[in-house]
Design an enzyme around this catalytic site. Structure first.
Site, PDB file in Angstrom:
ATOM      1  N   ARG A 170      -4.277 -16.112  -2.597  1.00 16.30           N
ATOM      2  CA  ARG A 170      -3.798 -15.450  -1.382  1.00 16.30           C
ATOM      3  C   ARG A 170      -4.270 -14.000  -1.426  1.00 16.30           C
ATOM      4  O   ARG A 170      -4.024 -13.302  -2.408  1.00 16.30           O
ATOM      5  CB  ARG A 170      -2.271 -15.510  -1.316  1.00 16.30           C
ATOM      6  N   HIS A 204     -13.576 -46.044 -20.588  1.00 17.44           N
ATOM      7  CA  HIS A 204     -12.376 -46.579 -21.234  1.00 17.44           C
ATOM      8  C   HIS A 204     -12.044 -45.678 -22.422  1.00 17.44           C
ATOM      9  O   HIS A 204     -12.881 -45.455 -23.287  1.00 17.44           O
ATOM     10  CB  HIS A 204     -12.699 -48.004 -21.689  1.00 17.44           C
ATOM     11  N   THR A 212      -5.755 -46.013 -18.669  1.00 14.78           N
ATOM     12  CA  THR A 212      -6.383 -45.486 -19.881  1.00 14.78           C
ATOM     13  C   THR A 212      -7.836 -45.142 -19.612  1.00 14.78           C
ATOM     14  O   THR A 212      -8.747 -45.733 -20.179  1.00 14.78           O
ATOM     15  CB  THR A 212      -6.278 -46.510 -21.006  1.00 14.78           C
ATOM     16  N   GLU A 244      -6.076 -26.830  12.508  1.00 19.36           N
ATOM     17  CA  GLU A 244      -5.555 -25.655  11.822  1.00 19.36           C
ATOM     18  C   GLU A 244      -5.355 -25.900  10.342  1.00 19.36           C
ATOM     19  O   GLU A 244      -5.662 -25.043   9.509  1.00 19.36           O
ATOM     20  CB  GLU A 244      -4.229 -25.218  12.463  1.00 19.36           C
ATOM     21  N   ASP A 293      -2.164 -30.353  14.954  1.00 14.15           N
ATOM     22  CA  ASP A 293      -2.363 -31.116  13.718  1.00 14.15           C
ATOM     23  C   ASP A 293      -1.319 -30.695  12.694  1.00 14.15           C
ATOM     24  O   ASP A 293      -0.688 -29.645  12.832  1.00 14.15           O
ATOM     25  CB  ASP A 293      -3.769 -30.904  13.169  1.00 14.15           C
ATOM     26  N   HIS A 319       4.721 -27.747   5.285  1.00 15.19           N
ATOM     27  CA  HIS A 319       3.784 -28.253   4.262  1.00 15.19           C
ATOM     28  C   HIS A 319       4.489 -29.059   3.175  1.00 15.19           C
ATOM     29  O   HIS A 319       3.837 -29.546   2.265  1.00 15.19           O
ATOM     30  CB  HIS A 319       2.996 -27.115   3.578  1.00 15.19           C
TER      31      HIS A 319
END
Lengths: 413, 413
Positions: free
Chosen positions: B283, B149, B270, B87, B22, B385
């Site tokens: 990490r 809005h 908007t 993975e 993958d 990546h």
């Protein structure tokens, strides 16, 4: 732009009718209960993107023409339709087209009527004489040539997203105060007379309106909660009727809309985005000059960027802007609108201002040099631009009658 | 998971080879120079999503088998392939499958080899003995039932995006310092011996490596600039070789990945987003306990949310996490890898750690109770990546030979 003429009788006055056929983006995965581009009726409401903003009102005008024709009633005014397809993208090209064809299209216009906004609440009709403008900005930060893996590069680089969230956090405080130096200097202080106008907004006749706030404190509380609950918020930013209405009508506001270039999908992506663009806009009010506002925004973001001290590339720029609008609600055009409402709904309308911008309003006022009126068909909970946009069947049916009655009233001037 | 067995000779040792099929998401509009899912050769590089992460190395292994077969050379070890397809999504289900089939699949494994990371630079091969872990978090803030809005509601509500950019700005400072209380308490201080290890990383043999930093100050400057320029950054976060390598290998880092639920498209919308989810990850390095880290993150974000004082709904949660990994680079498995590199490239490898996580490394170590080695094929500028991911033809060709040589070396143990 679709331009259509109905009637060319020189003895009659001419009304210009504006509407738009384009809509905001919509996807069922955003949280719609049914396909946004398939109109569905549930509980007396018609759900679908554009149902209230602005296809519903446009279809209403067409129904009016059909009704006059089917009943062989003469329309007492000439009508010019101007229907555009770029309203949600800043009406790109429309003003230029109108200017280029001004003599042919606009020279004989006596009044303009736009049905592209909403009632204050859900039950009582209104006519609108003021709109906030909008200035839409981008903050762009670039750190590297391309997106990077956060495992391989995390800790080695100044990451643009860190800079961007910090920059965006410097624009507005928790309580909605715009932190850009000088913005509030352009907004006149509230006079006693103006405050009285807001204090006296008459909601007495319809105690169940969404924003119906009487002088009775208990009712105020109850109804503010209704408004709050209708949007699902835990707490409103303002605690009084006057403050809340002023926040929406006569004070500027700043909203952060999102980030382009970062990971925005569901799930996880371990990316360090290389180029991110933060989007925000400022709703403008009298007497904010949009060019002066741009300069204030650039000066402030430049100052903050220096304060940040990041080595990344930064720029801030205007994406598009439209100025605010304010007119005289006592004009005969407004009187015709008010009489039409009285005929159909049996009540005097509220006279309101709106938080949203319809820049074309100002364009028509300038190019025709005649009065422009906003005569809304939809209700305050129609959720334009949002998921599950709808128009109530009542608003669509009675609103169409109102538009017809307005044309008849114009014939009496 | 694809599981395949090549050879079942009880007299031979068995090597387990892992790879994944993958890839990360990719779209030509993200800034690719050619279709990401169509392999294209330009200037001695093979461009395409997965070319280096991790389809290239997997194809390399298949080429090795073909070469042994075509040349009628006996493979001196039994091979078990474990190739997965999740993975990039946290290897969901793989550990469970391996555990359930542990006896059959893993009990006779003597070594594991994974080719799913990268050289430090672009010219010299390395073997990797440590990886950072990754803990991926979401901050979710809800303000209203649905998007609103900004013209109609701007100024009336506490907007979730304002809260989110503020919360995200509280996680990390300009210089990459993680502001979450207690995180650095879990990371042992650098010892003199460890610093010497980094000081002595030998780049002498190849003066043109991307990250080749010698004791000659001028060379350091030149080569750091090469690294900086290869990613297109104006300035690196660290000014010395040791600090830079430690930032990537032995210190934690925090990256902000993006926002789900806000406007992320090109142009202007908007909208006041009703529900926004900020994504960030940390990490992790020795000795950070991932569960203790979760608690520190929750405690800190709770504290900051109280400090913010917004009435909106807030929660912070872990999306997925994988722990760090560190092993002994003097193990015979590593010696075979080093000899294979020497045979093909004619140099001793560098022994490196990596900033990215490959959680399955730790899983194989635990379930086989045997040594696991990371033997990268790709170069440090392969841009896994990211846009324009590639593998150099040289790395693919010589790397394939290296994998074959490694199998032969294993036969000599």
């Amino acid at each position: 732009m679709l331009y259509a003429v109905v009637g060319k009788d020189p003895a009659k006055k001419t009304v210009l009718i504006y509407g738009h056929l384009d809509v905001q983006p919509a996807d069922i995965h955003d949280g719609w209960n049914s396909e946004p581009f398939q109109l569905v009726e549930r509980d007396g409401k018609l759900f679908g993107r554009g149902s209230t903003d602005d296809k519903g009102p446009v279809v209403g005008w067409i129904n009016v023409l059909e009704a006059f024709r089917a009943n062989k009633i003469e329309i007492p005014v000439n009508i010019k339709f101007c229907l555009e397809g770029m309203e949600e993208s800043g009406s790109l090209g429309l003003e230029e087209s109108l200017k280029a064809n001004r003599e042919k299209m606009l020279s004989d216009v006596s009044f303009t009527c736009i049905s592209d906004n909403y009632w204050l609440g859900t039950k009582k009709p209104c006519i609108t004489y003021g709109l906030r403008g909008n200035s839409y900005y981008c903050i762009e930060i670039i750190g590297s040539k391309q997106d990077l893996h956060s495992g391989v590069f995390g800790g080695a680089l100044y990451e643009p997203m860190s800079d961007l969230v910090w920059m965006m956090s410097q624009l507005i405080d928790l309580n909605g105060k715009i932190l850009i130096d000088g913005v509030y200097d352009m907004v006149p202080a509230v006079t006693d007379a103006e405050r009285a106008l807001y204090e006296n907004i008459d909601f007495d006749e319809a105690s169940s309106y969404q924003l119906n706030i009487t002088h009775n404190k208990e009712t105020i509380h109850l109804l503010k909660n209704e408004y709050r609950e209708s949007v699902g918020a835990k707490k409103l930013m303002k605690s009084s009727k006057v403050e809340l209405l002023m926040s929406r009508w006569r004070n500027p506001s700043l909203s952060l809309h999102g980030v382009e270039g970062a990971f925005s999908g569901v799930g996880a992506k371990t990316v360090i985005p290389s180029k991110v663009i933060g989007k925000f806009s400022i709703r403008t009010v009298p007497n904010m000059d949009i060019h002066k506002l741009d300069k204030l925004v650039y000066d402030y973001t430049d100052k903050k960027w220096k304060e940040r001290g990041s080595p990344n590339q930064f720029k801030c720029y205007i994406y598009h802007s439209g100025p605010y609008w304010l007119t005289d609600p006592k004009h005969p055009n407004f009187q015709c609108g008010a009489r039409a409402i009285k005929r159909v709904y049996g009540v005097e309308p509220d006279y309101t201002r709106e938080g949203g911008s319809i820049p074309i309003t100002l364009t028509f006022e300038e190019l025709t040099a005649k009065n422009v009126m906003l005569l809304p068909m939809g209700a305050g909970d129609d959720m334009a631009h949002s998921q599950n946009e709808k128009i109530d069947v009542r608003n669509y049916m009675e609103g169409t009658k109102m538009l017809a009655a307005y044309l008849l009233e114009l014939g009496t001037i």
